[in-house]
Design a protein around this motif. Sequence first.
Motif, PDB file in Angstrom:
ATOM      1  N   LEU A   3       0.835  -1.192   0.000  1.00 41.64           N
ATOM      2  CA  LEU A   3       0.000   0.000   0.000  1.00 41.64           C
ATOM      3  C   LEU A   3       0.871   1.244   0.000  1.00 41.64           C
ATOM      4  CD1 LEU A   3      -2.948   0.982   0.194  1.00 41.64           C
ATOM      5  CD2 LEU A   3      -2.637   1.054   2.666  1.00 41.64           C
ATOM      6  N   ALA A   4       0.579   2.150  -0.923  1.00 45.77           N
ATOM      7  CA  ALA A   4       1.331   3.400  -1.042  1.00 45.77           C
ATOM      8  C   ALA A   4       0.350   4.565  -1.109  1.00 45.77           C
ATOM      9  CB  ALA A   4       2.199   3.364  -2.298  1.00 45.77           C
ATOM     10  N   PHE A   5       0.871   5.743  -0.842  1.00 46.68           N
ATOM     11  CA  PHE A   5       0.072   6.960  -0.852  1.00 46.68           C
ATOM     12  C   PHE A   5       0.758   8.002  -1.745  1.00 46.68           C
ATOM     13  CE2 PHE A   5      -0.657   4.679   3.060  1.00 46.68           C
ATOM     14  CZ  PHE A   5      -2.046   4.617   3.100  1.00 46.68           C
ATOM     15  N   PRO A   6       0.729   7.767  -3.068  1.00 42.53           N
ATOM     16  CA  PRO A   6       1.441   8.668  -3.971  1.00 42.53           C
ATOM     17  C   PRO A   6       0.778  10.035  -4.148  1.00 42.53           C
ATOM     18  CG  PRO A   6       0.236   7.030  -5.216  1.00 42.53           C
ATOM     19  CD  PRO A   6       0.103   6.661  -3.769  1.00 42.53           C
ATOM     20  N   ASN A   7      -0.502  10.130  -3.848  1.00 41.16           N
ATOM     21  CA  ASN A   7      -1.234  11.386  -4.008  1.00 41.16           C
ATOM     22  C   ASN A   7      -1.497  11.977  -2.616  1.00 41.16           C
ATOM     23  OD1 ASN A   7      -3.015  13.462  -4.500  1.00 41.16           O
ATOM     24  ND2 ASN A   7      -4.323  12.287  -5.862  1.00 41.16           N
ATOM     25  N   PRO A   8      -0.907  13.118  -2.292  1.00 44.13           N
ATOM     26  CA  PRO A   8      -1.053  13.679  -0.943  1.00 44.13           C
ATOM     27  C   PRO A   8      -2.386  14.398  -0.691  1.00 44.13           C
ATOM     28  CG  PRO A   8       0.324  15.107  -2.250  1.00 44.13           C
ATOM     29  CD  PRO A   8       0.020  13.898  -3.106  1.00 44.13           C
ATOM     30  N   SER A   9      -3.280  14.405  -1.674  1.00 43.66           N
ATOM     31  CA  SER A   9      -4.531  15.140  -1.483  1.00 43.66           C
ATOM     32  C   SER A   9      -5.402  14.469  -0.419  1.00 43.66           C
ATOM     33  CB  SER A   9      -5.293  15.273  -2.802  1.00 43.66           C
ATOM     34  OG  SER A   9      -5.746  14.022  -3.227  1.00 43.66           O
ATOM     35  N   ARG A  10      -6.171  15.290   0.247  1.00 39.67           N
ATOM     36  CA  ARG A  10      -7.128  14.836   1.241  1.00 39.67           C
ATOM     37  C   ARG A  10      -8.248  15.855   1.255  1.00 39.67           C
ATOM     38  NH1 ARG A  10      -6.298  19.351   2.594  1.00 39.67           N
ATOM     39  NH2 ARG A  10      -4.994  20.161   4.232  1.00 39.67           N
ATOM     40  N   SER A  11      -9.424  15.441   1.727  1.00 34.71           N
ATOM     41  CA  SER A  11     -10.560  16.355   1.766  1.00 34.71           C
ATOM     42  C   SER A  11     -11.433  16.013   2.963  1.00 34.71           C
ATOM     43  CB  SER A  11     -11.370  16.280   0.475  1.00 34.71           C
ATOM     44  OG  SER A  11     -11.878  14.979   0.296  1.00 34.71           O
ATOM     45  N   PHE A  12     -12.234  16.978   3.365  1.00 28.19           N
ATOM     46  CA  PHE A  12     -13.136  16.760   4.491  1.00 28.19           C
ATOM     47  C   PHE A  12     -14.492  16.328   3.945  1.00 28.19           C
ATOM     48  CE2 PHE A  12     -15.988  17.937   7.968  1.00 28.19           C
ATOM     49  CZ  PHE A  12     -15.330  17.309   9.024  1.00 28.19           C
ATOM     50  N   ASP A  13     -14.986  15.218   4.436  1.00 25.87           N
ATOM     51  CA  ASP A  13     -16.280  14.681   4.032  1.00 25.87           C
ATOM     52  C   ASP A  13     -17.280  15.032   5.136  1.00 25.87           C
ATOM     53  OD1 ASP A  13     -18.531  12.934   3.713  1.00 25.87           O
ATOM     54  OD2 ASP A  13     -17.296  11.623   2.463  1.00 25.87           O
ATOM     55  N   GLU A  14     -18.137  16.013   4.876  1.00 25.65           N
ATOM     56  CA  GLU A  14     -19.081  16.475   5.887  1.00 25.65           C
ATOM     57  C   GLU A  14     -20.103  15.409   6.262  1.00 25.65           C
ATOM     58  OE1 GLU A  14     -20.850  20.304   5.216  1.00 25.65           O
ATOM     59  OE2 GLU A  14     -18.970  21.097   4.405  1.00 25.65           O
ATOM     60  N   VAL A  15     -20.505  14.596   5.317  1.00 25.27           N
ATOM     61  CA  VAL A  15     -21.494  13.550   5.591  1.00 25.27           C
ATOM     62  C   VAL A  15     -20.931  12.533   6.576  1.00 25.27           C
ATOM     63  CG1 VAL A  15     -22.841  11.673   4.565  1.00 25.27           C
ATOM     64  CG2 VAL A  15     -22.651  13.868   3.385  1.00 25.27           C
ATOM     65  N   ARG A  16     -19.710  12.117   6.366  1.00 27.92           N
ATOM     66  CA  ARG A  16     -19.070  11.141   7.251  1.00 27.92           C
ATOM     67  C   ARG A  16     -18.395  11.789   8.454  1.00 27.92           C
ATOM     68  NH1 ARG A  16     -17.510   5.845   5.158  1.00 27.92           N
ATOM     69  NH2 ARG A  16     -18.375   5.572   3.089  1.00 27.92           N
ATOM     70  N   MET A  22      -6.722   8.737  -0.126  1.00 25.98           N
ATOM     71  CA  MET A  22      -6.639   7.548  -0.966  1.00 25.98           C
ATOM     72  C   MET A  22      -5.285   6.867  -0.855  1.00 25.98           C
ATOM     73  SD  MET A  22      -9.602   7.696  -2.202  1.00 25.98           S
ATOM     74  CE  MET A  22      -9.921   6.869  -3.716  1.00 25.98           C
ATOM     75  N   GLY A  23      -5.339   5.557  -0.913  1.00 22.84           N
ATOM     76  CA  GLY A  23      -4.135   4.749  -0.998  1.00 22.84           C
ATOM     77  C   GLY A  23      -4.200   3.922  -2.273  1.00 22.84           C
ATOM     78  N   HIS A  24      -3.072   3.367  -2.670  1.00 25.98           N
ATOM     79  CA  HIS A  24      -3.026   2.554  -3.876  1.00 25.98           C
ATOM     80  C   HIS A  24      -2.221   1.283  -3.613  1.00 25.98           C
ATOM     81  CE1 HIS A  24      -4.701   5.636  -6.545  1.00 25.98           C
ATOM     82  NE2 HIS A  24      -4.123   6.468  -5.702  1.00 25.98           N
ATOM     83  N   ASP A  25      -2.789   0.177  -4.041  1.00 28.27           N
ATOM     84  CA  ASP A  25      -2.110  -1.112  -4.007  1.00 28.27           C
ATOM     85  C   ASP A  25      -2.054  -1.577  -5.454  1.00 28.27           C
ATOM     86  OD1 ASP A  25      -1.085  -3.615  -3.611  1.00 28.27           O
ATOM     87  OD2 ASP A  25      -2.630  -4.283  -2.219  1.00 28.27           O
ATOM     88  N   GLY A  26      -0.935  -1.291  -6.075  1.00 24.89           N
ATOM     89  CA  GLY A  26      -0.831  -1.569  -7.504  1.00 24.89           C
ATOM     90  C   GLY A  26      -1.831  -0.712  -8.250  1.00 24.89           C
ATOM     91  N   MET A  27      -2.708  -1.347  -9.017  1.00 25.14           N
ATOM     92  CA  MET A  27      -3.695  -0.588  -9.778  1.00 25.14           C
ATOM     93  C   MET A  27      -4.995  -0.374  -8.997  1.00 25.14           C
ATOM     94  SD  MET A  27      -4.875  -3.300 -12.626  1.00 25.14           S
ATOM     95  CE  MET A  27      -6.273  -4.342 -12.321  1.00 25.14           C
ATOM     96  N   PHE A  28      -5.086  -0.911  -7.776  1.00 21.36           N
ATOM     97  CA  PHE A  28      -6.295  -0.779  -6.972  1.00 21.36           C
ATOM     98  C   PHE A  28      -6.250   0.472  -6.102  1.00 21.36           C
ATOM     99  CE2 PHE A  28      -5.779  -5.332  -7.734  1.00 21.36           C
ATOM    100  CZ  PHE A  28      -6.985  -5.591  -8.373  1.00 21.36           C
ATOM    101  N   GLN A  29      -7.337   1.216  -6.121  1.00 17.76           N
ATOM    102  CA  GLN A  29      -7.460   2.426  -5.322  1.00 17.76           C
ATOM    103  C   GLN A  29      -8.253   2.078  -4.063  1.00 17.76           C
ATOM    104  OE1 GLN A  29      -9.479   5.620  -7.359  1.00 17.76           O
ATOM    105  NE2 GLN A  29      -8.279   7.126  -6.253  1.00 17.76           N
ATOM    106  N   ILE A  30      -7.706   2.452  -2.902  1.00 16.47           N
ATOM    107  CA  ILE A  30      -8.314   2.138  -1.613  1.00 16.47           C
ATOM    108  C   ILE A  30      -8.712   3.448  -0.931  1.00 16.47           C
ATOM    109  CG2 ILE A  30      -8.042   0.875   0.543  1.00 16.47           C
ATOM    110  CD1 ILE A  30      -7.437  -0.789  -2.043  1.00 16.47           C
ATOM    111  N   ARG A  31      -9.986   3.560  -0.542  1.00 11.84           N
ATOM    112  CA  ARG A  31     -10.473   4.769   0.134  1.00 11.84           C
ATOM    113  C   ARG A  31     -10.281   4.629   1.639  1.00 11.84           C
ATOM    114  NH1 ARG A  31     -16.405   4.632  -1.305  1.00 11.84           N
ATOM    115  NH2 ARG A  31     -15.855   2.463  -1.212  1.00 11.84           N
ATOM    116  N   PHE A  32      -9.808   5.687   2.248  1.00 10.38           N
ATOM    117  CA  PHE A  32      -9.663   5.741   3.698  1.00 10.38           C
ATOM    118  C   PHE A  32     -10.388   6.968   4.227  1.00 10.38           C
ATOM    119  CE2 PHE A  32      -6.072   3.110   2.566  1.00 10.38           C
ATOM    120  CZ  PHE A  32      -6.034   2.180   3.586  1.00 10.38           C
ATOM    121  N   PHE A  33     -10.983   6.801   5.385  1.00  8.45           N
ATOM    122  CA  PHE A  33     -11.604   7.899   6.110  1.00  8.45           C
ATOM    123  C   PHE A  33     -11.049   7.865   7.519  1.00  8.45           C
ATOM    124  CE2 PHE A  33     -14.525   6.477   2.880  1.00  8.45           C
ATOM    125  CZ  PHE A  33     -14.937   7.652   2.281  1.00  8.45           C
ATOM    126  N   ILE A  34     -10.729   9.017   8.061  1.00 11.60           N
ATOM    127  CA  ILE A  34     -10.320   9.088   9.456  1.00 11.60           C
ATOM    128  C   ILE A  34     -11.299  10.023  10.154  1.00 11.60           C
ATOM    129  CG2 ILE A  34      -8.528  10.795   8.902  1.00 11.60           C
ATOM    130  CD1 ILE A  34      -7.025   9.750  11.387  1.00 11.60           C
TER     131      ILE A  34
END
Length: 91
Positions: A3-16, A22-34
Amino acid sequence: MTLAFPNPSRSFDEVRNAVRFMGHDGMFQIRFFIEAGALTKSDAAKREAGALEAKCLAAFDALRTSIYDVAREAYSHGRRDSYTLTAADFR
């Protein structure tokens, strides 16, 4: 792959009420929320939506390395396409 985090962007999700990144495992994109509660303890900030967003994003930026470590740990226990990290994950 790992798992890598090549894109440093992040955003605030008001609903959640969480910061999304986002993280990436090869060609798969993995969504994370904190959850906001994992990033800020201030009750006053929680009452003011704009202040909460700014505080959460600033806290995320300051803790980015440890957040990525916790995200990798969560991902290693079972691969899914979405994860929500809570304050308990950082203990």
